[in-house]
Design a protein around this motif. Structure first.
Motif, PDB file in Angstrom:
ATOM      1  N   GLY A  91       3.202  13.900 -13.344  1.00 51.90           N
ATOM      2  CA  GLY A  91       3.290  14.564 -11.951  1.00 51.90           C
ATOM      3  C   GLY A  91       4.321  15.482 -11.900  1.00 51.90           C
ATOM      4  N   THR A  92       5.482  15.445 -12.223  1.00 49.61           N
ATOM      5  CA  THR A  92       6.644  16.131 -12.195  1.00 49.61           C
ATOM      6  C   THR A  92       6.703  17.320 -13.011  1.00 49.61           C
ATOM      7  OG1 THR A  92       8.121  14.101 -11.790  1.00 49.61           O
ATOM      8  CG2 THR A  92       9.230  16.064 -12.224  1.00 49.61           C
ATOM      9  N   MET A  93       5.910  17.305 -14.161  1.00 50.22           N
ATOM     10  CA  MET A  93       5.645  18.423 -15.058  1.00 50.22           C
ATOM     11  C   MET A  93       4.646  19.426 -14.295  1.00 50.22           C
ATOM     12  SD  MET A  93       6.173  19.566 -18.066  1.00 50.22           S
ATOM     13  CE  MET A  93       6.169  18.506 -19.548  1.00 50.22           C
ATOM     14  N   LYS A  94       3.561  18.678 -13.908  1.00 47.48           N
ATOM     15  CA  LYS A  94       2.916  19.943 -12.782  1.00 47.48           C
ATOM     16  C   LYS A  94       3.186  20.469 -11.735  1.00 47.48           C
ATOM     17  CE  LYS A  94      -1.327  17.196 -14.646  1.00 47.48           C
ATOM     18  NZ  LYS A  94      -2.560  16.440 -14.104  1.00 47.48           N
ATOM     19  N   HIS A  95       4.051  19.631 -11.300  1.00 44.90           N
ATOM     20  CA  HIS A  95       4.907  20.156  -9.968  1.00 44.90           C
ATOM     21  C   HIS A  95       5.809  21.102 -10.358  1.00 44.90           C
ATOM     22  CE1 HIS A  95       7.648  19.672  -6.302  1.00 44.90           C
ATOM     23  NE2 HIS A  95       8.556  19.786  -7.333  1.00 44.90           N
ATOM     24  N   TRP A  96       6.587  21.160 -11.389  1.00 49.00           N
ATOM     25  CA  TRP A  96       7.402  22.403 -11.740  1.00 49.00           C
ATOM     26  C   TRP A  96       6.598  23.589 -12.470  1.00 49.00           C
ATOM     27  CZ3 TRP A  96      11.491  22.835  -9.615  1.00 49.00           C
ATOM     28  CH2 TRP A  96      12.374  21.370  -9.252  1.00 49.00           C
ATOM     29  N   ARG A  97       5.349  23.176 -13.129  1.00 46.29           N
ATOM     30  CA  ARG A  97       4.421  24.383 -13.659  1.00 46.29           C
ATOM     31  C   ARG A  97       3.910  24.845 -12.421  1.00 46.29           C
ATOM     32  NH1 ARG A  97       0.042  21.677 -16.934  1.00 46.29           N
ATOM     33  NH2 ARG A  97       1.962  21.154 -17.960  1.00 46.29           N
ATOM     34  N   TYR A  98       3.567  24.266 -11.367  1.00 45.22           N
ATOM     35  CA  TYR A  98       2.999  24.791 -10.052  1.00 45.22           C
ATOM     36  C   TYR A  98       3.972  25.766  -9.402  1.00 45.22           C
ATOM     37  CZ  TYR A  98       1.526  24.747  -5.176  1.00 45.22           C
ATOM     38  OH  TYR A  98       1.057  25.110  -3.990  1.00 45.22           O
ATOM     39  N   ILE A  99       5.162  25.228  -9.331  1.00 42.90           N
ATOM     40  CA  ILE A  99       6.436  26.043  -8.770  1.00 42.90           C
ATOM     41  C   ILE A  99       6.478  27.457  -9.733  1.00 42.90           C
ATOM     42  CG2 ILE A  99       8.744  26.284  -8.301  1.00 42.90           C
ATOM     43  CD1 ILE A  99       8.467  23.161  -7.488  1.00 42.90           C
ATOM     44  N   ALA A 100       6.568  27.281 -11.125  1.00 43.49           N
ATOM     45  CA  ALA A 100       6.724  28.160 -11.826  1.00 43.49           C
ATOM     46  C   ALA A 100       5.676  29.261 -12.067  1.00 43.49           C
ATOM     47  CB  ALA A 100       6.939  27.704 -13.240  1.00 43.49           C
ATOM     48  N   LEU A 101       4.476  28.882 -11.662  1.00 45.59           N
ATOM     49  CA  LEU A 101       3.413  29.868 -11.806  1.00 45.59           C
ATOM     50  C   LEU A 101       3.394  30.708 -10.360  1.00 45.59           C
ATOM     51  CD1 LEU A 101       0.675  30.493 -12.966  1.00 45.59           C
ATOM     52  CD2 LEU A 101      -0.578  28.868 -11.573  1.00 45.59           C
ATOM     53  N   HIS A 102       3.629  30.093  -9.551  1.00 49.93           N
ATOM     54  CA  HIS A 102       3.652  30.817  -8.021  1.00 49.93           C
ATOM     55  C   HIS A 102       4.912  31.826  -8.211  1.00 49.93           C
ATOM     56  CE1 HIS A 102       1.069  28.169  -6.299  1.00 49.93           C
ATOM     57  NE2 HIS A 102       1.076  28.947  -5.200  1.00 49.93           N
ATOM     58  N   THR A 103       5.925  31.407  -8.801  1.00 51.25           N
ATOM     59  CA  THR A 103       7.085  32.198  -9.061  1.00 51.25           C
ATOM     60  C   THR A 103       6.653  33.538  -9.806  1.00 51.25           C
ATOM     61  OG1 THR A 103       8.648  30.445  -8.679  1.00 51.25           O
ATOM     62  CG2 THR A 103       9.621  32.369  -9.637  1.00 51.25           C
ATOM     63  N   VAL A 104       6.200  33.430 -10.803  1.00 53.89           N
ATOM     64  CA  VAL A 104       6.044  34.490 -11.906  1.00 53.89           C
ATOM     65  C   VAL A 104       4.970  35.323 -11.141  1.00 53.89           C
ATOM     66  CG1 VAL A 104       4.840  35.004 -14.036  1.00 53.89           C
ATOM     67  CG2 VAL A 104       6.554  33.104 -13.862  1.00 53.89           C
ATOM     68  N   ALA A 105       3.889  34.631 -10.619  1.00 55.01           N
ATOM     69  CA  ALA A 105       2.724  35.533 -10.106  1.00 55.01           C
ATOM     70  C   ALA A 105       3.253  36.354  -8.882  1.00 55.01           C
ATOM     71  CB  ALA A 105       1.604  34.551  -9.665  1.00 55.01           C
ATOM     72  N   ALA A 106       4.035  35.696  -8.037  1.00 56.87           N
ATOM     73  CA  ALA A 106       4.680  36.639  -6.680  1.00 56.87           C
ATOM     74  C   ALA A 106       5.618  37.685  -7.507  1.00 56.87           C
ATOM     75  CB  ALA A 106       5.384  35.669  -6.041  1.00 56.87           C
ATOM     76  N   ALA A 107       6.345  37.120  -8.434  1.00 52.77           N
ATOM     77  CA  ALA A 107       7.178  38.497  -9.023  1.00 52.77           C
ATOM     78  C   ALA A 107       6.790  39.612  -9.533  1.00 52.77           C
ATOM     79  CB  ALA A 107       8.309  37.700  -9.863  1.00 52.77           C
ATOM     80  N   GLU A 142      15.105  49.726 -10.661  1.00 51.86           N
ATOM     81  CA  GLU A 142      16.153  48.754 -10.074  1.00 51.86           C
ATOM     82  C   GLU A 142      15.600  47.939  -8.689  1.00 51.86           C
ATOM     83  OE1 GLU A 142      16.970  51.800 -10.896  1.00 51.86           O
ATOM     84  OE2 GLU A 142      18.093  51.391 -12.853  1.00 51.86           O
ATOM     85  N   SER A 143      15.220  48.852  -7.960  1.00 52.33           N
ATOM     86  CA  SER A 143      14.599  48.234  -6.654  1.00 52.33           C
ATOM     87  C   SER A 143      13.427  47.322  -6.921  1.00 52.33           C
ATOM     88  CB  SER A 143      14.255  49.636  -5.875  1.00 52.33           C
ATOM     89  OG  SER A 143      13.625  49.194  -4.756  1.00 52.33           O
ATOM     90  N   SER A 144      12.522  47.627  -7.722  1.00 53.64           N
ATOM     91  CA  SER A 144      11.406  47.153  -8.338  1.00 53.64           C
ATOM     92  C   SER A 144      11.837  45.750  -8.659  1.00 53.64           C
ATOM     93  CB  SER A 144      10.498  47.712  -9.285  1.00 53.64           C
ATOM     94  OG  SER A 144       9.923  48.927  -8.666  1.00 53.64           O
ATOM     95  N   LEU A 145      12.768  45.398  -9.647  1.00 51.23           N
ATOM     96  CA  LEU A 145      13.402  44.437 -10.014  1.00 51.23           C
ATOM     97  C   LEU A 145      13.886  43.403  -8.970  1.00 51.23           C
ATOM     98  CD1 LEU A 145      14.678  45.465 -13.569  1.00 51.23           C
ATOM     99  CD2 LEU A 145      12.622  44.041 -12.882  1.00 51.23           C
ATOM    100  N   LEU A 146      14.716  44.148  -8.068  1.00 51.67           N
ATOM    101  CA  LEU A 146      15.202  43.363  -6.824  1.00 51.67           C
ATOM    102  C   LEU A 146      14.344  42.641  -5.946  1.00 51.67           C
ATOM    103  CD1 LEU A 146      17.865  42.474  -5.456  1.00 51.67           C
ATOM    104  CD2 LEU A 146      17.951  44.617  -4.363  1.00 51.67           C
ATOM    105  N   TRP A 147      13.195  43.493  -5.680  1.00 53.70           N
ATOM    106  CA  TRP A 147      12.395  43.074  -4.901  1.00 53.70           C
ATOM    107  C   TRP A 147      11.503  42.063  -5.650  1.00 53.70           C
ATOM    108  CZ3 TRP A 147      11.903  43.127   0.052  1.00 53.70           C
ATOM    109  CH2 TRP A 147      12.251  44.152   0.682  1.00 53.70           C
ATOM    110  N   ALA A 148      11.398  42.003  -6.928  1.00 49.90           N
ATOM    111  CA  ALA A 148      10.534  40.893  -7.763  1.00 49.90           C
ATOM    112  C   ALA A 148      11.432  39.723  -7.624  1.00 49.90           C
ATOM    113  CB  ALA A 148      10.227  41.456  -9.237  1.00 49.90           C
TER     114      ALA A 148
END
Length: 71
Positions: free
Chosen positions: A16-32, A48-54
Motif C-alpha cells: 500500500g505504501t508503494m502504491k501511495h508513493w507511485r501515485y504521488i510520483a505519477l502526479h508530480t511527473v505529469a504536472a511538471a 529556465e522559466s519553463s523549468l522553474l514553473w515545472a
C-alpha cells in the motif's frame, strides 16, 4: 503462527505504501511535464522559466497528491 500473520500484515502495508508513493510520483511527473510543455512550446517561454514553473507545479502536485492519499 502470530509471526506469520504479522509478516503478512506488514507486507500488505508495504504494498500500500508503494502504491501511495507511485501515485504521488505519477502526479508530480505529469504536472511538471504538462506545465513544462505548455510554457516552453505553447507560450514560448525560456528554458529556465519553463523549468522553474515545472518544478513549482510538480512540487504543488506532489503536495496535493500526498494530502489526498492520506485521506
Amino acid at each position: 503462527m502470530k509471526q506469520d500473520r504479522a509478516s503478512r500484515a506488514a507486507g500488505q502495508g508495504s504494498v500500500g505504501t508503494m502504491k501511495h508513493w507511485r501515485y504521488i510520483a505519477l502526479h508530480t511527473v505529469a504536472a511538471a511535464a504538462f506545465i513544462f510543455l505548455l510554457q516552453r512550446y505553447a507560450l514560448s517561454a525560456t528554458l529556465e522559466s519553463s523549468l522553474l514553473w515545472a518544478l513549482t507545479f510538480g512540487g504543488c502536485a506532489a503536495g496535493l497528491a500526498y494530502m489526498q492519499s492520506n485521506r
